[in-house]
Design a protein around this motif. Structure first.
Motif, short mmCIF file in Angstrom:
data_model
loop_
_atom_site.label_atom_id
_atom_site.label_comp_id
_atom_site.label_asym_id
_atom_site.label_seq_id
_atom_site.Cartn_x
_atom_site.Cartn_y
_atom_site.Cartn_z
N ILE A 187 -5.84 -0.37 -5.75
CA ILE A 187 -4.98 -0.57 -4.52
C ILE A 187 -5.47 0.55 -3.39
CG2 ILE A 187 -2.51 -0.35 -3.59
CD1 ILE A 187 -1.95 -1.45 -6.58
N LEU A 188 -5.57 1.73 -3.70
CA LEU A 188 -6.22 2.56 -2.66
C LEU A 188 -7.30 2.32 -2.02
CD1 LEU A 188 -5.11 6.12 -4.28
CD2 LEU A 188 -3.86 4.71 -2.35
N LEU A 189 -8.24 1.78 -3.00
CA LEU A 189 -9.62 1.38 -2.21
C LEU A 189 -9.45 0.20 -1.59
CD1 LEU A 189 -11.89 2.15 -5.27
CD2 LEU A 189 -11.66 3.42 -3.23
N ILE A 190 -8.80 -0.82 -1.98
CA ILE A 190 -8.85 -2.10 -1.35
C ILE A 190 -8.02 -2.47 0.02
CG2 ILE A 190 -8.04 -4.65 -1.49
CD1 ILE A 190 -8.79 -4.18 -4.57
N PHE A 191 -6.78 -1.62 -0.14
CA PHE A 191 -5.64 -1.53 0.94
C PHE A 191 -5.63 0.01 1.49
CE2 PHE A 191 -4.26 -4.60 -2.17
CZ PHE A 191 -4.31 -5.70 -1.30
N ASN A 192 -6.89 0.59 1.83
CA ASN A 192 -6.93 1.61 2.40
C ASN A 192 -6.35 2.06 3.63
OD1 ASN A 192 -8.70 3.77 4.08
ND2 ASN A 192 -8.71 4.42 1.87
N LYS A 193 -6.71 0.93 4.55
CA LYS A 193 -5.95 1.02 5.83
C LYS A 193 -4.59 1.03 5.83
CE LYS A 193 -10.01 -0.59 8.49
NZ LYS A 193 -10.60 -1.69 9.37
N LYS A 194 -3.99 0.26 5.13
CA LYS A 194 -2.50 0.08 4.88
C LYS A 194 -2.05 1.27 3.99
CE LYS A 194 -2.13 -4.98 4.97
NZ LYS A 194 -1.81 -6.28 4.35
N ALA A 195 -2.69 1.87 3.12
CA ALA A 195 -2.03 2.98 2.36
C ALA A 195 -2.24 4.29 3.31
CB ALA A 195 -2.83 3.36 1.39
N PHE A 196 -3.13 4.32 4.14
CA PHE A 196 -3.26 5.58 5.22
C PHE A 196 -3.22 5.21 6.70
CE2 PHE A 196 -5.66 6.57 1.37
CZ PHE A 196 -4.79 7.59 0.71
N PRO A 197 -2.16 4.46 7.19
CA PRO A 197 -2.10 3.96 8.19
C PRO A 197 -2.12 5.03 9.66
CG PRO A 197 0.15 3.70 7.59
CD PRO A 197 -0.83 4.14 6.31
N LYS A 198 -1.42 6.07 9.44
CA LYS A 198 -1.44 7.20 10.42
C LYS A 198 -2.86 7.87 10.32
CE LYS A 198 3.70 8.27 9.97
NZ LYS A 198 4.29 9.17 9.58
N HIS A 199 -3.48 8.12 9.16
CA HIS A 199 -4.75 8.80 9.20
C HIS A 199 -5.72 7.98 9.91
CE1 HIS A 199 -7.91 11.20 7.50
NE2 HIS A 199 -8.61 10.02 6.93
N GLN A 200 -5.52 6.79 9.39
CA GLN A 200 -6.50 5.68 10.08
C GLN A 200 -6.63 5.73 11.79
OE1 GLN A 200 -9.05 4.10 8.70
NE2 GLN A 200 -8.56 4.73 6.65
N GLU A 201 -5.15 5.90 12.32
CA GLU A 201 -5.20 5.89 13.79
C GLU A 201 -5.50 6.82 14.41
OE1 GLU A 201 -0.95 5.20 14.29
OE2 GLU A 201 -0.74 3.29 13.45
N LYS A 202 -5.30 8.29 13.71
CA LYS A 202 -6.02 9.56 14.16
C LYS A 202 -7.41 9.27 14.24
CE LYS A 202 -1.97 12.32 12.72
NZ LYS A 202 -1.58 13.28 12.00
N GLU A 203 -7.96 8.93 13.15
CA GLU A 203 -9.37 8.90 13.21
C GLU A 203 -10.09 7.76 14.32
OE1 GLU A 203 -10.95 7.34 9.56
OE2 GLU A 203 -10.82 9.37 8.65
#
Length: 205
Positions: A187-203
């Motif tokens: 789940i973490l690998l497939i839905f990585n962007k949904k699992a870490f939305p804030k992290h992705q936005e900062k990147e």
């Protein structure tokens, strides 16, 4: 997602995992097998080491592995608590809860099963045997039973290294706890962007 809901997931996975393991341990001799379908069998095996049967060599290898698992579960537990506290996504919390439950389920086997059961060689194990268990605390074996030999046959000779050899897919035997860990990681690998939305936005910024 609240810590209470994550706890419910953990408790449910642990209950299912341990009920199945207790049933297998007290109804099957080691190596006993029941064919459910051609591609699915219940096969009782015990794993002394890590995934895929890997072992830490040496007299204290099993103890080192069990202690490592205990420290790992503490780290996963802190990750779950911290993620809930920081308002982590629902997908992230569910994934960590599944990984925690799976790791905890196998730790129960490693820590307690050696004391709680007699061995399963050639006969069905006894729960709380009078003469003591098959090993000491922290030296238990993990109970596995789910076997999916989806395909068996000889590989084409043109395949490097394994060509011409007899091969079974899927060979490993695993349990409910292993499944929970695998699903959580997937789940973490497939839905990585949904699992870490804030992290992705900062990147992106």
């Amino acid at each position: 997602m609240s810590l209470k809901k994550a706890g419910i997931i953990i408790v449910l996975v642990l209950l299912i995992d341990q009920i199945v393991k207790l049933y297998i341990k007290t109804h099957f001799a080691l190596g006993e097998e029941i064919e459910v379908f051609d591609w699915f069998r219940i096969l009782f095996v015990e794993n002394e080491g890590m995934a895929w049967g890997t072992k830490i060599p040496g007299e204290h290898g099993k103890l080192i592995l069990t202690l490592f698992r205990l420290f790992a579960i503490l780290g996963i537990g802190w990750w779950l608590w911290d993620s809930v506290k920081k308002g982590g996504s629902r997908i992230l919390i569910i994934s960590i809860a599944l990984i925690f439950a799976g790791a905890f389920g196998n730790i129960i086997d490693s820590v307690f099963y050696g004391v709680l059961f007699s061995d399963s060689y050639g006969h069905v194990a006894t729960f709380l045997p009078e003469g003591g268990g098959y090993s000491s605390i922290f030296h238990g074996k993990v109970v596995d039973m789910l076997y999916f030999p989806l395909w068996k046959g000889y590989l084409p000779t043109w395949i490097p290294l394994w060509g011409g050899n007899y091969f079974t897919f899927f060979e490993p035997v695993f349990n409910i706890a292993d499944s929970a860990i695998s699903v959580g990681v997937a789940i973490l690998l497939i839905f990585n962007k949904k699992a870490f939305p804030k992290h992705q936005e900062k990147e992106i910024e």
